[in-house]
Design an enzyme around this catalytic site. Structure first.
Site, PDB file in Angstrom:
ATOM      1  N   TYR A 196      -2.245  -1.114  10.629  1.00  0.00           N
ATOM      2  CA  TYR A 196      -2.306  -1.259   9.279  1.00  0.00           C
ATOM      3  C   TYR A 196      -1.277  -0.836   9.046  1.00  0.00           C
ATOM      4  O   TYR A 196      -0.723  -1.457   8.086  1.00  0.00           O
ATOM      5  CB  TYR A 196      -3.278  -0.806   8.873  1.00  0.00           C
ATOM      6  CG  TYR A 196      -3.832  -0.686   7.155  1.00  0.00           C
ATOM      7  CD1 TYR A 196      -4.148  -1.833   6.383  1.00  0.00           C
ATOM      8  CD2 TYR A 196      -3.559  -0.102   6.367  1.00  0.00           C
ATOM      9  CE1 TYR A 196      -3.963  -2.001   5.139  1.00  0.00           C
ATOM     10  CE2 TYR A 196      -3.543   0.041   4.380  1.00  0.00           C
ATOM     11  CZ  TYR A 196      -3.966  -1.077   4.366  1.00  0.00           C
ATOM     12  OH  TYR A 196      -3.733  -1.448   3.249  1.00  0.00           O
ATOM     13  N   SER A 215       1.222  -0.957  -0.320  1.00  0.00           N
ATOM     14  CA  SER A 215       0.121  -0.603   0.029  1.00  0.00           C
ATOM     15  C   SER A 215       1.352   1.063  -0.055  1.00  0.00           C
ATOM     16  O   SER A 215       2.094   1.249   0.392  1.00  0.00           O
ATOM     17  CB  SER A 215      -1.119  -0.085   1.349  1.00  0.00           C
ATOM     18  OG  SER A 215      -1.653   1.182   1.403  1.00  0.00           O
TER      19      SER A 215
HETATM   20  N1  LIG Z   1      -8.732  -0.246  -0.901  1.00  0.00           N
HETATM   21  C1  LIG Z   1      -7.604   0.425  -1.145  1.00  0.00           C
HETATM   22  O1  LIG Z   1      -8.148   1.852  -0.857  1.00  0.00           O
HETATM   23  C2  LIG Z   1      -6.056  -0.073  -0.656  1.00  0.00           C
HETATM   24  C3  LIG Z   1      -5.368   0.475  -0.668  1.00  0.00           C
HETATM   25  C4  LIG Z   1      -3.594   0.230  -0.493  1.00  0.00           C
HETATM   26  C5  LIG Z   1      -3.248  -1.568  -0.182  1.00  0.00           C
HETATM   27  N2  LIG Z   1      -4.734  -2.555  -0.107  1.00  0.00           N
HETATM   28  C6  LIG Z   1      -4.713  -3.439  -0.144  1.00  0.00           C
HETATM   29  O2  LIG Z   1      -5.787  -4.880  -0.932  1.00  0.00           O
HETATM   30  C7  LIG Z   1      -5.394  -5.303  -0.489  1.00  0.00           C
HETATM   31  C8  LIG Z   1      -6.652  -6.304  -0.705  1.00  0.00           C
HETATM   32  O3  LIG Z   1      -7.984  -5.017   0.221  1.00  0.00           O
HETATM   33  P1  LIG Z   1      -9.364  -4.888  -0.682  1.00  0.00           P
HETATM   34  O4  LIG Z   1      -8.387  -3.598  -0.813  1.00  0.00           O
HETATM   35  O5  LIG Z   1      -9.769  -5.394  -2.176  1.00  0.00           O
HETATM   36  O6  LIG Z   1     -10.712  -4.560   0.738  1.00  0.00           O
HETATM   37  P2  LIG Z   1     -11.386  -6.184   0.270  1.00  0.00           P
HETATM   38  O7  LIG Z   1     -12.324  -5.613  -0.019  1.00  0.00           O
HETATM   39  O8  LIG Z   1     -11.758  -5.832   2.191  1.00  0.00           O
HETATM   40  O9  LIG Z   1     -10.620  -7.290   0.181  1.00  0.00           O
HETATM   41  C9  LIG Z   1      -9.697  -7.530   1.529  1.00  0.00           C
HETATM   42  C10 LIG Z   1     -10.032  -8.933   1.731  1.00  0.00           C
HETATM   43  O10 LIG Z   1      -9.239  -9.741   2.158  1.00  0.00           O
HETATM   44  C11 LIG Z   1     -10.034 -11.179   3.127  1.00  0.00           C
HETATM   45  N3  LIG Z   1      -9.411 -11.283   4.278  1.00  0.00           N
HETATM   46  C12 LIG Z   1      -9.587 -10.357   5.225  1.00  0.00           C
HETATM   47  N4  LIG Z   1      -8.767 -11.133   6.509  1.00  0.00           N
HETATM   48  C13 LIG Z   1      -8.680 -12.678   6.068  1.00  0.00           C
HETATM   49  C14 LIG Z   1      -7.846 -13.576   6.170  1.00  0.00           C
HETATM   50  N5  LIG Z   1      -7.519 -14.066   7.758  1.00  0.00           N
HETATM   51  N6  LIG Z   1      -7.459 -14.532   5.489  1.00  0.00           N
HETATM   52  C15 LIG Z   1      -7.890 -14.413   4.316  1.00  0.00           C
HETATM   53  N7  LIG Z   1      -8.458 -13.219   3.898  1.00  0.00           N
HETATM   54  C16 LIG Z   1      -8.608 -12.543   4.467  1.00  0.00           C
HETATM   55  C17 LIG Z   1     -11.283 -10.276   3.094  1.00  0.00           C
HETATM   56  O11 LIG Z   1     -12.246 -10.927   3.120  1.00  0.00           O
HETATM   57  P3  LIG Z   1     -13.544 -11.488   3.973  1.00  0.00           P
HETATM   58  O12 LIG Z   1     -14.667 -11.238   2.815  1.00  0.00           O
HETATM   59  O13 LIG Z   1     -13.606 -12.560   4.636  1.00  0.00           O
HETATM   60  O14 LIG Z   1     -13.185 -10.030   5.060  1.00  0.00           O
HETATM   61  C18 LIG Z   1     -11.221  -9.734   1.579  1.00  0.00           C
HETATM   62  O15 LIG Z   1     -11.577 -11.105   0.681  1.00  0.00           O
HETATM   63  C19 LIG Z   1      -5.280  -5.095   0.874  1.00  0.00           C
HETATM   64  O16 LIG Z   1      -3.678  -5.700   1.385  1.00  0.00           O
HETATM   65  C20 LIG Z   1      -5.369  -4.499   1.292  1.00  0.00           C
HETATM   66  O17 LIG Z   1      -4.357  -4.192   2.417  1.00  0.00           O
HETATM   67  C21 LIG Z   1      -5.949  -1.700  -0.588  1.00  0.00           C
END
Ligand SMILES: NC(=O)c1ccc[n+]([C@@H]2O[C@H](COP(=O)([O-])OP(=O)(O)OC[C@H]3O[C@@H](n4cnc5c(N)ncnc54)[C@H](OP(=O)(O)O)[C@@H]3O)[C@@H](O)[C@H]2O)c1
Length: 275
Positions: A147, A134
């Protein structure tokens, strides 16, 4: 060559789901994992190979890797470590246990899973490991300490691993998204509700503002991109002959990377306090 197998974590929503779909459409043999059975079934209903994998649970990680390797005859081209959540809260309001839980999922699980697949890749003499970090992997924002700490730690571990894998044929890349449309905020809100009590905090007023932001539908900051923007960079990390160490996604990531180099810490802090 047969379709290249890739294991992806956190495919129930957001970036993981989009990358799973996109890579399957591109001809990869995608193993789209999720930690809940209903999400696995949902992914399967879409035609994806899906399996359970909870990053906070060592047995689940081991079982998932065994299952994938059973289907691929012991081969794995790539791992996209993606599943994570954001635990909001001021640093002084985080208990040791809450911080530990954040690291269990966002760091220790990723490390353990990576260590499970590395022997396979070493045997093959090739492989790609892609970690979804991130912009908060290199700059900090208030109330996102847990985080941010997990992503800074991920960056350190990944940079070290890249050096240790030099010459092995296994490439490690970090993806560094800024704001991306996903379920990240609703999931962060749930973690906030579970673990932070604003009434007992000196930051009570700030939490009320933060709650409004977390509950808002749609983008809350400019330059938010759809998850397809991340998919593009994952494809480059998978398909470049010499993949990069870092792939930035979104204007804020490029901007803060430049500002971190150019500004004094005091000037950067003044800016970050206004975000
Ligand atoms: N969205 C942003 O702005 C952003 C920016 C920078 C980086 N990121 C990174 O992108 C990645 C994905 O996030 P996203 O934005 O797509 O958010 P998201 O829609 O909340 O997706 C997160 C995913 O991680 C899963 N997860 C959470 N805890 C877990 C566990 N213990 N074991 C396995 N899976 C787990 C969630 O599953 P559940 O549905 O079961 O909770 C969901 O499938 C993350 O690493 C995040 O840090 C996101």
């Amino acid at each position: 060559m047969d379709a290249k197998p890739i294991l992806i974590t956190g495919c129930s929503s957001g970036i993981g789901r989009c990358v799973a779909r996109g890579l399957a459409a591109r001809g990869y043999r995608v193993f789209a994992s999720a930690r809940r059975q209903e999400d696995v079934e949902d992914l399967q209903a879409e035609g994806l190979s899906s399996l359970l994998l909870d990053l906070a649970d060592s047995d689940s990680i081991a079982a998932a890797v065994d299952e994938v390797l059973k289907h691929t005859g012991g081969q794995l081209y790539a791992l996209f470590n993606n599943g994570a959540y954001g635990q909001p809260g001021a640093v002084e309001d985080l208990s040791r246990e809450v911080l530990r839980q954040q690291f269990e999922t966002n760091l220790f699980g990723w490390h353990e899973l990576t260590n499970r697949v590395l022997p396979v890749m070493r045997r093959q003499g090739y492989g790609r490991i892609i970690h979804n970090s991130s912009v908060l992997g290199f700059v900090a924002l208030p109330f996102r300490g847990a985080y941010t700490a997990s992503k800074y730690a991920l960056e350190g571990l990944t940079d070290t691993l890249r050096l240790e894998l030099h010459g092995s044929g296994i490439h490690v890349s970090l993806i560094e998204p800024g704001p991306i449309e996903s379920r990240f905020r609703p999931n962060a809100y749930a973690a906030y509700k579970r673990h932070i009590d604003p009434q007992t905090s000196v930051h009570r007023e700030r939490y009320l503002k933060m709650e409004q932001r977390l509950l808002k539908e749609g983008p809350v900051v400019p330059f938010t991109l759809p998850p397809e923007a991340v998919l593009k960079k994952v494809v480059r990390a998978l398909e470049s002959r010499r993949p990069g160490a870092r792939y930035y996604v979104t204007f804020p990531t490029y901007l803060f990377s430049a500002l971190k180099r150019l500004l004094t810490q005091a000037a950067l802090d003044r800016l970050l306090l206004r975000v």
